[in-house]
Write an enzyme that holds these catalytic residues in place. Structure first.
Site, PDB file in Angstrom:
ATOM      1  N   ASN A   9      29.144 -68.645 -65.985  1.00 36.99           N
ATOM      2  CA  ASN A   9      29.380 -69.905 -66.911  1.00 36.99           C
ATOM      3  C   ASN A   9      28.411 -69.852 -68.199  1.00 36.99           C
ATOM      4  O   ASN A   9      27.421 -69.187 -68.403  1.00 36.99           O
ATOM      5  CB  ASN A   9      28.697 -71.675 -65.888  1.00 36.99           C
ATOM      6  CG  ASN A   9      28.925 -72.148 -67.768  1.00 36.99           C
ATOM      7  OD1 ASN A   9      29.434 -72.064 -68.617  1.00 36.99           O
ATOM      8  ND2 ASN A   9      28.423 -73.506 -67.548  1.00 36.99           N
ATOM      9  N   TRP A  10      29.363 -68.790 -68.275  1.00 39.99           N
ATOM     10  CA  TRP A  10      28.894 -68.232 -70.069  1.00 39.99           C
ATOM     11  C   TRP A  10      28.932 -68.994 -71.318  1.00 39.99           C
ATOM     12  O   TRP A  10      28.457 -68.335 -71.894  1.00 39.99           O
ATOM     13  CB  TRP A  10      30.100 -67.356 -70.216  1.00 39.99           C
ATOM     14  CG  TRP A  10      30.231 -65.508 -69.441  1.00 39.99           C
ATOM     15  CD1 TRP A  10      29.923 -64.935 -67.996  1.00 39.99           C
ATOM     16  CD2 TRP A  10      30.928 -64.807 -69.481  1.00 39.99           C
ATOM     17  NE1 TRP A  10      29.963 -64.285 -67.794  1.00 39.99           N
ATOM     18  CE2 TRP A  10      30.874 -63.492 -68.752  1.00 39.99           C
ATOM     19  CE3 TRP A  10      32.395 -64.066 -71.100  1.00 39.99           C
ATOM     20  CZ2 TRP A  10      31.291 -62.580 -68.486  1.00 39.99           C
ATOM     21  CZ3 TRP A  10      32.508 -62.618 -70.760  1.00 39.99           C
ATOM     22  CH2 TRP A  10      32.173 -62.416 -70.106  1.00 39.99           C
ATOM     23  N   HIS A 102      30.790 -80.276 -66.777  1.00 34.29           N
ATOM     24  CA  HIS A 102      29.209 -80.079 -66.819  1.00 34.29           C
ATOM     25  C   HIS A 102      28.065 -80.380 -67.619  1.00 34.29           C
ATOM     26  O   HIS A 102      29.077 -81.572 -68.597  1.00 34.29           O
ATOM     27  CB  HIS A 102      29.423 -78.722 -67.525  1.00 34.29           C
ATOM     28  CG  HIS A 102      28.457 -78.427 -68.249  1.00 34.29           C
ATOM     29  ND1 HIS A 102      26.730 -77.596 -68.525  1.00 34.29           N
ATOM     30  CD2 HIS A 102      27.806 -77.066 -67.035  1.00 34.29           C
ATOM     31  CE1 HIS A 102      25.794 -76.893 -68.629  1.00 34.29           C
ATOM     32  NE2 HIS A 102      26.443 -76.667 -67.356  1.00 34.29           N
ATOM     33  N   GLU A 177      24.010 -80.264 -60.304  1.00 35.69           N
ATOM     34  CA  GLU A 177      23.019 -78.993 -61.205  1.00 35.69           C
ATOM     35  C   GLU A 177      22.248 -80.480 -62.317  1.00 35.69           C
ATOM     36  O   GLU A 177      22.233 -80.875 -63.038  1.00 35.69           O
ATOM     37  CB  GLU A 177      24.078 -78.424 -62.616  1.00 35.69           C
ATOM     38  CG  GLU A 177      24.579 -77.946 -61.811  1.00 35.69           C
ATOM     39  CD  GLU A 177      25.101 -77.032 -63.390  1.00 35.69           C
ATOM     40  OE1 GLU A 177      24.683 -75.730 -62.882  1.00 35.69           O
ATOM     41  OE2 GLU A 177      25.651 -77.196 -64.028  1.00 35.69           O
ATOM     42  N   SER A 223      18.743 -72.913 -63.614  1.00 39.34           N
ATOM     43  CA  SER A 223      17.890 -72.077 -63.885  1.00 39.34           C
ATOM     44  C   SER A 223      17.651 -71.060 -62.808  1.00 39.34           C
ATOM     45  O   SER A 223      16.746 -70.440 -62.446  1.00 39.34           O
ATOM     46  CB  SER A 223      16.643 -72.579 -64.043  1.00 39.34           C
ATOM     47  OG  SER A 223      16.422 -72.771 -65.224  1.00 39.34           O
TER      48      SER A 223
HETATM   49  C1  PEP Z   1      24.944 -74.353 -66.022  1.00 36.42           C
HETATM   50  O1  PEP Z   1      24.855 -74.302 -67.897  1.00 36.42           O
HETATM   51  O2  PEP Z   1      25.425 -74.472 -65.504  1.00 36.42           O
HETATM   52  C2  PEP Z   1      23.401 -73.295 -66.234  1.00 36.42           C
HETATM   53  C3  PEP Z   1      22.947 -73.612 -64.962  1.00 36.42           C
HETATM   54  O3  PEP Z   1      22.597 -72.503 -66.471  1.00 36.42           O
HETATM   55  P1  PEP Z   1      21.482 -72.219 -66.098  1.00 36.42           P
HETATM   56  O4  PEP Z   1      21.415 -71.083 -64.879  1.00 36.42           O
HETATM   57  O5  PEP Z   1      20.980 -71.426 -67.714  1.00 36.42           O
HETATM   58  O6  PEP Z   1      20.231 -73.468 -65.620  1.00 36.42           O
END
Ligand code: PEP
Length: 260
Positions: A9-10, A102, A177, A223
């Site tokens: 996910n950019w 998201h 998430e 993360s």
């Molecule tokens: C996200 O934004 O979906 C995500 C998992 O970000 P990060 O890996 O930077 O925590």
């Protein structure tokens, strides 16, 4: 063993097409010769790069390893919506996946209520994506680890998937998430695989009881780095990882992919 999904996910990065292309070229170069039959790579760039990323994937060896995803979809293909990008547009650009719900869209800038997408909006977007033949990557997760967070999570999952059949849910990827674990949050820390599994089991049980899907594929996101990716990817209950920040750090991202 089922394939593991690695979803990049950019978000709203990088700033230029030149940088985006260099990420793709680096991945292409460093995965050459690696069969990678165990994993499915999904690259979700910002809308402005979708067409170009699609072209690079098609013209490089990534075509055997990577697929295209978008980061959002308009709520309905057939209403006028300023700024909206319809599912049919995504399909025509070569997207096969779309991230929906998201937490940064549900709670922009960490605001507590009222400014972002409700469960109902997320639900309508899932239905539209499925109708367009896209695979929704549906994000769910609690904002805080309060005592009753599992109850809260089940309510969110219930409202997010309301009215969907078991067959429709089987066609989705679900990304668990926990919002507090996403790296852009102050004090973010990754969830532990053990506690992520508790939430993932609760989501799976809830959907099984209420929708009877033949299959529920749940990824972990929050993360994920080259240091902890394997801890999550090695668990049979976790179908893959959704990677934000580390997905545009090209050296690190390639290391994550290689851990499957
Ligand atoms: C996200 O934004 O979906 C995500 C998992 O970000 P990060 O890996 O930077 O925590």
């Amino acid at each position: 063993m089922a394939k593991k999904y690695i979803v990049a996910n950019w978000k709203n990065h990088p700033d230029s097409w030149a940088e985006a292309e260099s990420i793709l070229n680096y991945i292409d170069e460093h995965l050459k010769g690696i069969a990678n039959q165990e994993s499915s790579l999904v690259v979700c760039p910002p809308f402005v790069f979708l067409e170009e990323v699609s072209r690079v994937i098609q013209l490089s060896q990534l075509t055997q390893k990577a697929e295209l995803g978008a980061q959002d979809i308009a709520i309905n293909d057939s209403i006028s919506l300023t700024g909206g990008i319809s599912g049919m547009m995504l399909v025509k650009l070569g997207a096969r996946y779309v991230i929906i719900g998201h937490s940064e869209r549900r709670w922009p800038r960490g605001e507590s209520a009222g400014t972002g997408e409700s469960n109902q909006i997320v639900n309508l977007k899932i239905k539209q994506a499925l109708a367009d033949g896209l695979i929704p990557i549906v994000c769910v997760g609690e904002k805080d680890r309060a005592d009753d967070y599992i109850k809260w999570l089940k309510q969110q999952v219930g409202a997010t998937f309301a009215g969907l059949s078991g067959d429709q849910i089987s066609r989705c990827l679900i990304a668990y998430e926990p919002v507090w674990a996403i790296s852009t949050n102050p004090d973010a820390r990754p969830d532990t695989p053990e506690s992520a599994l508790e939430s993932i089991s609760a989501i799976r049980d809830f959907l099984a009881e209420n929708h009877s899907p033949a299959d529920v594929r749940i990824l972990y996101g929050g993360s994920v780095t080259e240091k902890n990716a394997k801890d999550f990817l090695s668990l049979s209950e976790i179908a893959g990882v959704l990677v934000g920040g580390a997905s545009i750090r090209k050296e690190e991202f390639v290391q994550i992919i290689k851990q499957v």
